[in-house]
Design an enzyme around this catalytic site. Structure first.
Site, PDB file in Angstrom:
ATOM      1  N   GLU A 166       0.786  -1.235   0.000  1.00 55.17           N
ATOM      2  CA  GLU A 166       0.000   0.000   0.000  1.00 55.17           C
ATOM      3  C   GLU A 166       0.822   1.291   0.000  1.00 55.17           C
ATOM      4  OE1 GLU A 166      -2.992   0.051   3.022  1.00 55.17           O
ATOM      5  OE2 GLU A 166      -4.019  -1.689   2.221  1.00 55.17           O
ATOM      6  N   GLU A 380      -5.631  -8.410   0.854  1.00 56.17           N
ATOM      7  CA  GLU A 380      -6.266  -8.074   2.142  1.00 56.17           C
ATOM      8  C   GLU A 380      -7.723  -7.737   1.887  1.00 56.17           C
ATOM      9  OE1 GLU A 380      -4.535  -4.949   4.571  1.00 56.17           O
ATOM     10  OE2 GLU A 380      -2.504  -5.632   4.060  1.00 56.17           O
TER      11      GLU A 380
HETATM   12  C1  BGP Z   1      -4.360  -1.921   5.439  1.00 56.96           C
HETATM   13  C2  BGP Z   1      -2.995  -2.290   5.922  1.00 56.96           C
HETATM   14  C3  BGP Z   1      -2.995  -3.259   7.050  1.00 56.96           C
HETATM   15  C4  BGP Z   1      -4.125  -3.112   8.023  1.00 56.96           C
HETATM   16  C5  BGP Z   1      -5.455  -2.845   7.356  1.00 56.96           C
HETATM   17  C6  BGP Z   1      -6.566  -2.462   8.283  1.00 56.96           C
HETATM   18  O1  BGP Z   1      -4.327  -0.628   4.933  1.00 56.96           O
HETATM   19  O2  BGP Z   1      -2.229  -2.850   4.885  1.00 56.96           O
HETATM   20  O3  BGP Z   1      -1.725  -3.224   7.640  1.00 56.96           O
HETATM   21  O4  BGP Z   1      -3.834  -2.308   9.073  1.00 56.96           O
HETATM   22  O5  BGP Z   1      -5.359  -1.831   6.394  1.00 56.96           O
HETATM   23  O6  BGP Z   1      -6.460  -1.112   8.607  1.00 56.96           O
HETATM   24  P1  BGP Z   1      -6.727  -0.556  10.044  1.00 56.96           P
HETATM   25  O7  BGP Z   1      -5.842  -1.353  10.938  1.00 56.96           O
HETATM   26  O8  BGP Z   1      -6.378   0.895   9.993  1.00 56.96           O
HETATM   27  O9  BGP Z   1      -8.160  -0.760  10.317  1.00 56.96           O
END
Ligand code: BGP
Length: 480
Positions: A166, A380
């Protein structure tokens, strides 16, 4: 959803789980690890949490991988902490860091869990962060050096690599929304410069891998947020195009076209003009892009949500909902647009719209706009939820519902010819959420942070059935 699309996934479809080093490992000062940007950030006055012990994956990985095997999770995204391998970001290699990842990778393979390894998941070494981070081009050769060490050490067993996780989040959260270090806001020009620099680093590391004669595949993980005009007016459509260009298209062009298209640059230049900024590039960057775009093996697509855009000519303003107090988010950028709520679309407690159609649309868009993409993994997707432990159990039915709908969106995209090869749920186990802490849980496996005990949630039992049957299993069939 189209009723005529069969509820089935290809036999080799991966049902994986995703993690990131800093969010799960803990042990931030153990075995010679050096500090990354987040170590300093989470120890600043007023910080609500730290990454120790997080989910203690540094010690508990054998247990987590045994759970993977038991619950049909046949792939895992892990990332390598740069400062475990190179405590100062460069210089002498820390053998204990190499040893840890060797053991972790070997344990994955022993359990039949294919490792998908990301080189950089937000954890830039602290000395480089202090020297300007990804705004400075000086970090680019250092990243390539780190990548080479990892390819040399682990490339015999790791068959799937991503250069970055990301890039957009590094740029947006650090320099526009201000919820990642260095907590700057509304610096659209800096964000765009960082995206470019990250794309150069990606292209160089990817090409290096391709020259090393290793047998695996390499790509990148982008977060592809859907962008939809809140009402179908020319002004709102333009706000959609601007946000999409800055968040998605600019970097997709670099990775898959090997250049920025004229339309993309026209949108990016409009944002830069409105925000008094410029983009600095070097001619050789585009040679690097052109080579890497021919060589890239896959796209990892993270998808959680879409944004509904409205035209906005006011001042920029952002409020990050980092506590789960529903309805508090604000996001409007001068010269881009405002992300507004759509009453027809439900949201999570953190105000993320639940919009599986957006995942489908982004998949189809990749296949259409970048036909050389080869394969896509949903690297993800998942739902942040305040899971309650009741009588030793966690009934996370809303998460199952969320994931079911997104899996269905994948089936539809596959039926339309998009080559999607797997799904990695975010997250494998509960872990640290960067700017939210520990009450925003995503895992298949609940982590009791006091004892580090793992408890499979209802979703873990459901995911196992889906993985075994290669289809979306109705929730009623889960015995829990
Ligand atoms: C993505 C990232 C992850 C994870 C996920 C959830 O952007 O790659 O590392 O954190 O989001 O986000 P958050 O933890 O802010 O809810």
């Amino acid at each position: 959803m189209a009723a005529n699309v069969p509820n089935t996934f290809p036999k080799d479809f991966v049902f994986g789980g995703a993690t990131a080093a800093y969010q799960v490992e803990g042990a931030t000062t153990e075995d010679g690890r050096g500090p990354c940007t987040w170590d300093e950030d989470m120890h600043r006055p007023g910080s609500r949490f730290t990454a120790d012990p997080a989910s203690d994956f540094y010690h508990k990985y054998p247990e987590d991988l045994a759970l993977c095997e038991k619950f049909g999770v046949n792939g895992i995204r892990i990332s390598i902490s740069w400062t475990r391998i190179l405590p100062e970001g460069k210089g002498a290699v820390n053998q204990k860091g190499i040893d840890y990842y060797n053991k972790l990778i070997d344990t994955c393979l022993a359990h039949g869990v294919e490792p998908f390894v990301t080189l950089h998941h937000f954890d830039t070494p602290l000395p480089f962060f202090h020297a300007g981070g990804w705004l400075s081009r000086a970090i680019i050769p250092e990243f390539v050096n780190f990548a080479k060490i990892c390819f040399d050490a682990f490339g015999d067993r790791v068959k799937r690599w991503a250069t970055f996780n990301e890039p957009w989040s590094i740029a947006q959260n650090g320099y526009i929304a201000g919820n990642f270090p260095p907590h700057e806001t509304f610096q659209m020009a800096k964000a765009i410069q960082i995206e470019h620099n990250l794309m150069v680093a990606h292209a160089k590391a990817l090409h290096l891998y391709k020259t090393m004669g290793l047998s695996g595949k390499i790509g990148i993980v982008h977060t592809l947020e859907g962008k939809v005009p809140i009402t179908d007016t020319p002004e709102n459509r333009h706000a959609r195009d601007l946000d999409d260009a800055m968040s998605n298209r600019f970097m997709l062009d670099a990775c898959f076209l090997g250049k920025y298209s004229d339309e993309t640059m026209s949108l990016i230049n409009e944002i830069l003009r409105e925000n008094n900024g410029t983009l600095v590039t070097e001619p050789s960057d585009f040679d690097d892009f052109a080579v890497a775009a021919k060589e890239i093996d896959f796209l990892g697509m993270n998808y959680y949500s879409s944004h509904f855009l409205q035209t906005w000519d006011g001042e920029s303003k952002v409020f990050n909902n980092s506590t789960g107090e529903k309805g508090t988010s604000v996001f409007a950028l001068h010269g881009v647009g405002a992300r507004v709520s759509n009453p027809a679309v439900p949201t999570t407690d953190w105000d993320w719209p639940i919009y599986p159609q957006g995942m489908h649309d982004q998949l189809v868009r990749i296949a259409h706009d970048y036909p050389n993409y080869k394969e896509i993994f949903i690297s993800e997707n998942g739902m942040g939820y305040k899971d309650d432990l009741v009588d030793g159990k966690i009934d996370d039915t809303p998460r199952i519902d969320y994931v079911s709908k997104h899996l269905r969106a994948i089936q539809e995209a596959i039926a339309e010819g998009v080559n999607v090869k797997g799904y990695y749920i975010w997250s494998l186990q509960d872990m640290l959420s960067w700017s939210n802490g520990y009450n925003k849980r995503y895992g298949l496996f609940y982590v009791d942070y006091k004892t580090q005990q793992r408890i499979p949630k209802k979703s873990a039992y459901w995911y196992k059935l889906c993985s075994e049957q290669k289809k979306i299993v109705p929730i009623e069939e889960v015995k829990y």
